[in-house]
Design a protein around this motif. Sequence first.
Motif, short mmCIF file in Angstrom:
data_model
loop_
_atom_site.label_atom_id
_atom_site.label_comp_id
_atom_site.label_asym_id
_atom_site.label_seq_id
_atom_site.Cartn_x
_atom_site.Cartn_y
_atom_site.Cartn_z
N VAL A 5 0.84 -1.20 0.00
CA VAL A 5 0.00 0.00 0.00
C VAL A 5 0.88 1.25 0.00
N ARG B 285 2.58 1.99 -3.34
CA ARG B 285 1.67 2.52 -4.36
C ARG B 285 1.18 3.92 -3.99
N VAL C 142 -8.04 -5.15 -0.39
CA VAL C 142 -8.33 -4.20 -1.48
C VAL C 142 -7.10 -3.93 -2.37
N CYS C 143 -6.02 -3.55 -1.76
CA CYS C 143 -4.81 -3.22 -2.54
C CYS C 143 -4.05 -4.52 -2.81
N PRO D 292 -5.63 -4.70 -8.04
CA PRO D 292 -6.17 -4.05 -6.83
C PRO D 292 -7.53 -3.41 -7.12
N LEU D 293 -8.36 -3.34 -6.08
CA LEU D 293 -9.73 -2.83 -6.26
C LEU D 293 -9.77 -1.33 -5.97
N CYS D 294 -9.12 -0.57 -6.82
CA CYS D 294 -8.94 0.87 -6.56
C CYS D 294 -10.27 1.62 -6.40
N CYS E 30 -11.25 1.67 -2.88
CA CYS E 30 -10.20 2.01 -1.91
C CYS E 30 -10.40 3.39 -1.30
N LEU F 150 -8.19 5.22 -0.13
CA LEU F 150 -7.04 6.09 -0.40
C LEU F 150 -6.97 6.53 -1.86
N GLU F 151 -7.96 6.13 -2.62
CA GLU F 151 -7.94 6.32 -4.08
C GLU F 151 -7.69 7.77 -4.49
N CYS G 140 -3.98 8.60 -3.97
CA CYS G 140 -2.96 7.58 -4.27
C CYS G 140 -2.19 7.94 -5.54
N LYS H 53 -2.04 4.78 -8.40
CA LYS H 53 -3.26 4.05 -8.84
C LYS H 53 -3.34 3.85 -10.35
N PRO I 252 -0.72 0.38 -10.80
CA PRO I 252 -0.33 -0.26 -9.52
C PRO I 252 0.60 -1.47 -9.69
S1 SF4 Z 1 -5.92 3.33 -4.94
FE1 SF4 Z 1 -3.76 2.98 -4.51
S2 SF4 Z 1 -3.71 2.19 -2.42
FE2 SF4 Z 1 -5.81 2.03 -3.16
S3 SF4 Z 1 -5.98 -0.05 -4.01
FE3 SF4 Z 1 -5.44 1.30 -5.69
S4 SF4 Z 1 -3.22 1.23 -5.79
FE4 SF4 Z 1 -3.80 0.43 -3.79
#
Ligand code: SF4
Length: 314
Positions: free
Chosen positions: A142, A145, A184-185, A190-192, A195, A197-198, A201, A204, A207
């Motif tokens: 995490v 990224r 998630v990450c 990854p399931l952005c 997320c 933190l999207e 991030c 993203k 990734p």
């Molecule tokens: S937004 Fe960033 S931290 Fe979040 S899942 Fe995607 S790559 Fe990972």
Amino acid sequence: MNNFKLSQNKLQEWYVNHGRHDLPWRNTDNMYHIYLSEIMLQQTQVSRVLEEYYPQFLEKYPTLMSLASAPQEDVLSAWSGLGYYSRARNLHKTAIACPESLPKTQEELMKLPGIGRYTASAICSFGHEQNIPVVDTNIARVIKRFFSLLEPKEVTLWSHAKEFVNNNESRHHNLALMDLGSLVCLPKNPLCQECPLEKKCLGKSSPELYTQTKKKEYEFLELFYGVYIKNGKIALQVSTKKMYKDMYVLPSVEPIEEDLIGSFKHAYTKYRLKVNLYRVEEVNEEVIWIDVEKLALSPISSLTKKAEKFFKDL
Ligand code: SF4
């Protein structure tokens, strides 16, 4: 001014709704229990630790003192099948060194056998709620990224994790990052969109750049073990090899084709093994005799457990 306030808040909110709150080591303030979980979870999946080892081990050794008083052979038996047996040996040595309680600082914890920076920080953060970062494999992914760090050094990862720690909720922040990495990450795809933190991030858009790993190189070996059973007991040896040190193993033999009982495949760390078992009627080296029926109570590896089905009816 905290640059990460928005991300920290969203992460906290996500953790409240999606975090794995029911794990027993997250619902205790017993430092030994937290420490045990961290050691077991190195290299082993949560579900396996939860179902097959953590409760059983604590039932047998509920305190550091009870663990310290046990013979190493018994501790290895309780660890049998979990692999990476140096973890059990170090756990036992630590219990002997601190039978009353574990130290409360990272520095002191890291002086104990088998406790590195990650384990020490996890105990201090999850157990003592100290305001420090924690970086395990999931959190590292995490952080790499989120901050767009390509092949960072350890020290860089830890300093970014420290920068990101939410000082008001550091324990939950670290647990949230850990869960975010495993739910998630994900290493692949990854399931952005889900997320928290999207928005901030930096990694993203690509990734996968941050998780490129070297292709695994396996070592293929063929092993030849002797099965010597007399009066319901099997001859085993106490291993002196690093990988299985102090575990009970089948003795190695020269293969004689007509005595072959069976073969099976086994994977262990980087090794891909073909294991051949032979019926033998003597072994040159020193052996110990273990009741075949009670083999499961002995410190045996998962390889020996797999071999058991070939000889238990001989
Ligand atoms: S937004 Fe960033 S931290 Fe979040 S899942 Fe995607 S790559 Fe990972």
